[in-house]
Structures are given as C-alpha cells and as structure tokens.
Design a protein around this motif. Structure first.
Motif, PDB file in Angstrom:
ATOM      1  N   ILE A 318       0.832  -1.218   0.000  1.00 43.24           N
ATOM      2  CA  ILE A 318       0.000   0.000   0.000  1.00 43.24           C
ATOM      3  C   ILE A 318       0.864   1.265   0.000  1.00 43.24           C
ATOM      4  O   ILE A 318       0.370   2.353   0.309  1.00 43.24           O
ATOM      5  N   ALA A 319       2.129   1.109  -0.369  1.00 46.58           N
ATOM      6  CA  ALA A 319       3.059   2.241  -0.312  1.00 46.58           C
ATOM      7  C   ALA A 319       2.644   3.389  -1.223  1.00 46.58           C
ATOM      8  O   ALA A 319       2.945   4.556  -0.943  1.00 46.58           O
ATOM      9  N   GLU A 320       1.940   3.096  -2.315  1.00 45.88           N
ATOM     10  CA  GLU A 320       1.552   4.135  -3.276  1.00 45.88           C
ATOM     11  C   GLU A 320       0.133   4.645  -3.043  1.00 45.88           C
ATOM     12  O   GLU A 320      -0.367   5.450  -3.834  1.00 45.88           O
ATOM     13  N   TRP A 321      -0.516   4.194  -1.981  1.00 47.56           N
ATOM     14  CA  TRP A 321      -1.861   4.687  -1.673  1.00 47.56           C
ATOM     15  C   TRP A 321      -1.768   6.143  -1.207  1.00 47.56           C
ATOM     16  O   TRP A 321      -0.720   6.585  -0.721  1.00 47.56           O
ATOM     17  N   PRO A 322      -2.862   6.885  -1.351  1.00 43.89           N
ATOM     18  CA  PRO A 322      -2.836   8.285  -0.911  1.00 43.89           C
ATOM     19  C   PRO A 322      -2.534   8.393   0.581  1.00 43.89           C
ATOM     20  O   PRO A 322      -2.883   7.498   1.368  1.00 43.89           O
ATOM     21  N   THR A 323      -1.876   9.450   0.961  1.00 46.49           N
ATOM     22  CA  THR A 323      -1.570   9.678   2.377  1.00 46.49           C
ATOM     23  C   THR A 323      -2.755  10.372   3.043  1.00 46.49           C
ATOM     24  O   THR A 323      -3.113  11.492   2.684  1.00 46.49           O
ATOM     25  N   ASN A 324      -3.372   9.691   3.965  1.00 42.82           N
ATOM     26  CA  ASN A 324      -4.493  10.250   4.717  1.00 42.82           C
ATOM     27  C   ASN A 324      -4.588   9.518   6.055  1.00 42.82           C
ATOM     28  O   ASN A 324      -3.764   8.650   6.360  1.00 42.82           O
ATOM     29  N   ASP A 325      -5.581   9.872   6.857  1.00 43.86           N
ATOM     30  CA  ASP A 325      -5.700   9.268   8.187  1.00 43.86           C
ATOM     31  C   ASP A 325      -5.868   7.752   8.118  1.00 43.86           C
ATOM     32  O   ASP A 325      -5.345   7.015   8.967  1.00 43.86           O
ATOM     33  N   ALA A 326      -6.595   7.283   7.102  1.00 47.01           N
ATOM     34  CA  ALA A 326      -6.859   5.840   6.998  1.00 47.01           C
ATOM     35  C   ALA A 326      -5.589   5.065   6.674  1.00 47.01           C
ATOM     36  O   ALA A 326      -5.319   4.018   7.278  1.00 47.01           O
ATOM     37  N   THR A 327      -4.804   5.551   5.712  1.00 41.77           N
ATOM     38  CA  THR A 327      -3.579   4.830   5.365  1.00 41.77           C
ATOM     39  C   THR A 327      -2.544   4.928   6.487  1.00 41.77           C
ATOM     40  O   THR A 327      -1.774   3.996   6.715  1.00 41.77           O
ATOM     41  N   THR A 328      -2.545   6.035   7.208  1.00 43.95           N
ATOM     42  CA  THR A 328      -1.674   6.146   8.384  1.00 43.95           C
ATOM     43  C   THR A 328      -2.055   5.090   9.414  1.00 43.95           C
ATOM     44  O   THR A 328      -1.196   4.431  10.011  1.00 43.95           O
ATOM     45  N   ALA A 329      -3.360   4.904   9.613  1.00 43.22           N
ATOM     46  CA  ALA A 329      -3.837   3.901  10.569  1.00 43.22           C
ATOM     47  C   ALA A 329      -3.475   2.487  10.118  1.00 43.22           C
ATOM     48  O   ALA A 329      -3.121   1.637  10.953  1.00 43.22           O
ATOM     49  N   LEU A 330      -3.535   2.218   8.826  1.00 45.12           N
ATOM     50  CA  LEU A 330      -3.156   0.898   8.318  1.00 45.12           C
ATOM     51  C   LEU A 330      -1.683   0.607   8.606  1.00 45.12           C
ATOM     52  O   LEU A 330      -1.307  -0.523   8.944  1.00 45.12           O
ATOM     53  N   ARG A 331      -0.856   1.627   8.484  1.00 45.21           N
ATOM     54  CA  ARG A 331       0.561   1.445   8.810  1.00 45.21           C
ATOM     55  C   ARG A 331       0.755   1.247  10.320  1.00 45.21           C
ATOM     56  O   ARG A 331       1.583   0.445  10.750  1.00 45.21           O
TER      57      ARG A 331
END
Length: 342
Positions: A318-331
């Motif tokens: 998911i490295a190329e997914w947009p940076t937002n609260d949801a992707t931060t939470a996934l990390r």
C-alpha cells in the motif's frame, strides 16, 4: 521494501505484555463513529427472541475484542472514499464469522478463558459452543445476502470455507513434527490471513477504488494476517496469560507444530533433535524443556524476524496509496502486530 522503525526492545528473549486494546484503538481514531455503527449491528444481530438462547449468543459478543476485521474493512474503504452503510454491515458480518471461529477454536483447544472471561465452551459446554458458532456463521451469511449484490456473500463464503479448511489441515498436523515451514505458513494463511485479506479487499471494492487497489489491499491483509498468526503462536509459547487474556500453552499441549518449534527442530543437531522428539511425543510435553531449546536456537527471534518480513511486504503493497488518516492507521496497525511480541 519499506523499512519499519519500532519502539520495541529487540534484545529481549521473552515475549512481554501485549499492547492493551487501548493501544490498538488509537489506530482506529478516524473510524470511531463507523466502528460504533458496526457495534450497533453486532449487538442487534447477536441475539435471539428466546431469552435463554440470547444469553449465550450475546455473550459471544464479549469475546471478540480487537475488532480487527471490521477496522480493516473501514480503513481500506476510507482510504479511498466516504464509508457507507454497506461497509458497516460488511464489518459486522466478518466479525460474526471471526467470532464463530474463535468459539469453535476454544472447543478444539479446550480453552477456559478468552478476553479474561470464561469461554462459552467452559461456561455452557461443548454442545452450546458448537451451536452458537453455527448460529453466527449462518446469520452472518444471511446478513451478507441482504447487500445489494452477491459479491460480498461469494467472497466471504470462499474465505470462510478456506478458514475451515485451514483448521482441518491444522488438526491433521497434530504430532507431525516433520511439518515444513512452507506447510505451516500455508495453513495459517488459510486459517487466519484469508479473512483479513477478504476484509481489506471488500472494504476497497465497496469504496469504488481505482483498478488495482483491491489487489493491493488483499495483499496487505494477507501478509498482515500471516504476521498476526505467527505472533499469536509465539505468544502461546512465551506470552503472559494475564496480558493476553486467554488460555496459553494449548498448541504445545495439543502437540501442534508452530514456527518456533519447526525452526528449532530444523537447526538442531541429530542428537538434540532426537531428544526433542522424545519430549514432544509425551502425552503432556514439558514446556520448560521446549522453551530452553527455543532459546538455545534463537527460534523465537526467528519467528519475530519472519513476522517482520510479512509486515514489510504488507506495507510495501500500500506504499503508493494516498496519504491520509486511513492509510496512516493501516501502517500503525502493522506496527501494532509486531509490538505484540516485544
């Protein structure tokens, strides 16, 4: 691949207290309102018009705990769009399926506690546990069938079938201490990772994400789920029952080969391996002796390193997914999985 910086002590040989649910819930900060919607569905659906039945079925609601699978649905959806009622229902369906598998697992393992509570198996017996699990399975598929298309029902059906198949495969490996690492990873992918994979994929699909995102989400969920189960198996060997909130040592008691043990048997000398197999063939293998061998061969460290590799792959997907609260939470979720075993 993306590297991970963890606030852990990698020199310790003992698995410490797992993070509290509060630590995990901080990863869910952006989806609290949506998780509340999922909880409302679970409370409503995990019940019966017959009071005696409802007492047992609703008790199952207390045994879920982390709500990882609903969170994966919501976060993978929110990474791409606003969430809908379909996401809430999907989260509830997957949590009901997961809870059913836990209830059945407790019967198979003879576990007495989960989430610091007596298991349904311990409190109401085997018959009630099996039937409550069946109730949740069937009701989950009914709920899935009320979605606008059959897509979710098909995918959840395939995933649940794989989970049961994985559990059956694991049962056949009891006492099979020649099990390879590849076979072990294949089994835990089926029994644990497939449902996480399904949650991530469906969350993305129901968000109308760009082409390719669902495949990336599925890979994230698959690798996260494998890492989670490796850590869970490690905790069963050297965790703390007060911290994990469930009966530990069941894998060794039931002579299930997990990654630390598989590694130790692989690297041991023929003489030591013979001694290990003699201990493991006993009706109740001596945990202290087994742990001494695991320490001698750094097998717990090997299991942790393997989990780290899977988490790195999950993050890379998911490295190329947009940076937002949801992707931060996934990390952050990926980091949480690893922190459980330090």
């Amino acid at each position: 691949m993306e590297s991970i910086e963890l606030n852990v002590n990698p020199t310790t040989n003992q698995t410490s207290a797992a993070p509290t649910d509060g630590a995990l819930m901080r990863c869910y900060g952006g989806i609290e309102a949506d998780l509340a919607q999922v909880e409302a569905i679970l409370k409503r659906e995990m019940s019966s018009k017959f009071p005696a039945v409802s007492d047992i079925v609703s008790y199952g609601y207390l045994l879920g705990g982390k709500r990882l699978r609903p969170a994966l649905v919501l976060l993978c959806g929110q990474a791409w769009s606003n969430l809908s009622g379909d996401h809430h229902k999907l989260g509830a369906v997957l949590e009901m399926v997961h809870t059913a598998t836990l209830i059945h697992d407790d019967v198979l393992d003879g576990a007495e506690t989960r989430r610091h509570l007596p298991t349904i198996h311990h409190r109401w017996g085997t018959e009630s546990s099996v039937l409550v699990g069946d109730f949740l399975f069937t009701h989950a598929f009914y709920l899935a069938s009320t979605l606008p298309t059959t897509l979710a029902a098909r995918k959840i059906g395939q995933a649940t079938n794989a989970v049961c198949e994985g559990e059956l495969r694991q049962i056949t490996t009891k006492g099979r201490f020649d099990l390879s690492e590849e076979e072990y990873l294949s089994i835990i992918e089926a029994k644990t990772a497939v449902l996480c994979e399904c949650a991530c994929e469906l969350g993305t699909l129901y968000a109308d994400a760009p082409e390719g995102a669902a495949r990336q989400a599925a890979e994230y969920g698959r690798c996260l789920g494998i890492a989670f189960q490796i850590v869970d198996d490690l905790l069963d060997i050297e965790g703390d029952a007060d911290s994990t909130g469930k009966t530990l040592g069941t894998d060794l008691a039931q002579r299930k080969p997990t990654l630390p043990l598989i590694h130790a048997l692989k690297v041991a000398s023929p003489e030591v391996k013979k001694q290990m197999l003699a201990v493991l063939s006993e009706e109740l293998p001596c945990a202290e002796k087994v742990q001494a061998w695991l320490e001698e061969f750094d097998s717990a460290a090997y299991a942790r390193e393997t989990a780290i590799r899977y988490v790195e792959t999950a993050l890379h997907s998911i490295a190329e997914w947009p940076t937002n609260d949801a992707t931060t939470a996934l990390r952050q979720l990926a980091e949480f999985v690893l922190k459980r075993c330090y």
